[in-house]
Design a protein around this motif. Structure first.
Motif, PDB file in Angstrom:
ATOM      1  N   ALA A  17      16.551 -29.914 -22.859  1.00  0.00           N
ATOM      2  CA  ALA A  17      16.588 -29.704 -21.407  1.00  0.00           C
ATOM      3  C   ALA A  17      16.591 -28.213 -21.086  1.00  0.00           C
ATOM      4  O   ALA A  17      15.884 -27.766 -20.176  1.00  0.00           O
ATOM      5  CB  ALA A  17      17.821 -30.380 -20.812  1.00  0.00           C
ATOM      6  N   ILE A  18      17.368 -27.435 -21.829  1.00  0.00           N
ATOM      7  CA  ILE A  18      17.412 -25.981 -21.618  1.00  0.00           C
ATOM      8  C   ILE A  18      16.032 -25.379 -21.854  1.00  0.00           C
ATOM      9  O   ILE A  18      15.558 -24.561 -21.063  1.00  0.00           O
ATOM     10  CB  ILE A  18      18.464 -25.332 -22.539  1.00  0.00           C
ATOM     11  N   LYS A  19      15.376 -25.778 -22.920  1.00  0.00           N
ATOM     12  CA  LYS A  19      14.032 -25.277 -23.219  1.00  0.00           C
ATOM     13  C   LYS A  19      13.066 -25.589 -22.081  1.00  0.00           C
ATOM     14  O   LYS A  19      12.306 -24.728 -21.645  1.00  0.00           O
ATOM     15  CB  LYS A  19      13.518 -25.894 -24.513  1.00  0.00           C
ATOM     16  N   ARG A  20      13.124 -26.804 -21.584  1.00  0.00           N
ATOM     17  CA  ARG A  20      12.180 -27.208 -20.531  1.00  0.00           C
ATOM     18  C   ARG A  20      12.388 -26.441 -19.236  1.00  0.00           C
ATOM     19  O   ARG A  20      11.426 -26.030 -18.593  1.00  0.00           O
ATOM     20  CB  ARG A  20      12.282 -28.714 -20.279  1.00  0.00           C
ATOM     21  N   VAL A  21      13.647 -26.249 -18.832  1.00  0.00           N
ATOM     22  CA  VAL A  21      13.864 -25.518 -17.574  1.00  0.00           C
ATOM     23  C   VAL A  21      13.597 -24.024 -17.751  1.00  0.00           C
ATOM     24  O   VAL A  21      13.132 -23.367 -16.833  1.00  0.00           O
ATOM     25  CB  VAL A  21      15.256 -25.790 -16.951  1.00  0.00           C
ATOM     26  N   LYS A  24      10.119 -23.224 -17.197  1.00  0.00           N
ATOM     27  CA  LYS A  24       9.770 -23.229 -15.772  1.00  0.00           C
ATOM     28  C   LYS A  24      10.338 -22.024 -15.040  1.00  0.00           C
ATOM     29  O   LYS A  24      10.217 -21.917 -13.828  1.00  0.00           O
ATOM     30  CB  LYS A  24      10.245 -24.523 -15.124  1.00  0.00           C
ATOM     31  N   GLY A  25      10.988 -21.114 -15.773  1.00  0.00           N
ATOM     32  CA  GLY A  25      11.465 -19.873 -15.174  1.00  0.00           C
ATOM     33  C   GLY A  25      12.931 -19.842 -14.775  1.00  0.00           C
ATOM     34  O   GLY A  25      13.379 -18.862 -14.190  1.00  0.00           O
TER      35      GLY A  25
END
Length: 59
Positions: A17-21, A24-25
């Protein structure tokens, strides 16, 4: 479920989840928990809140 604990699954989900957000910046991430689980992942206390309740409601 107890049989799935201590396998690193929770951390894997949080790290994904951390990687994905981050992709997105997003620059800051907050969680609404003070469980040691999050401290072990590098989160630190940013805010503290007390919640009050009463059982004697007068209308």
């Amino acid at each position: 479920m107890p049989k799935y604990r201590k396998m690193g699954l929770g951390k894997a989900v949080i790290y994904e989840a951390i990687k994905r957000v981050k992709d997105k910046g997003v620059e800051r991430i907050f969680v609404g928990s003070d469980q040691s689980f999050y401290f072990s992942m590098g989160f630190s206390l940013a805010y503290s809140k007390e919640i009050w309740q009463t059982k004697n409601i007068i209308i």
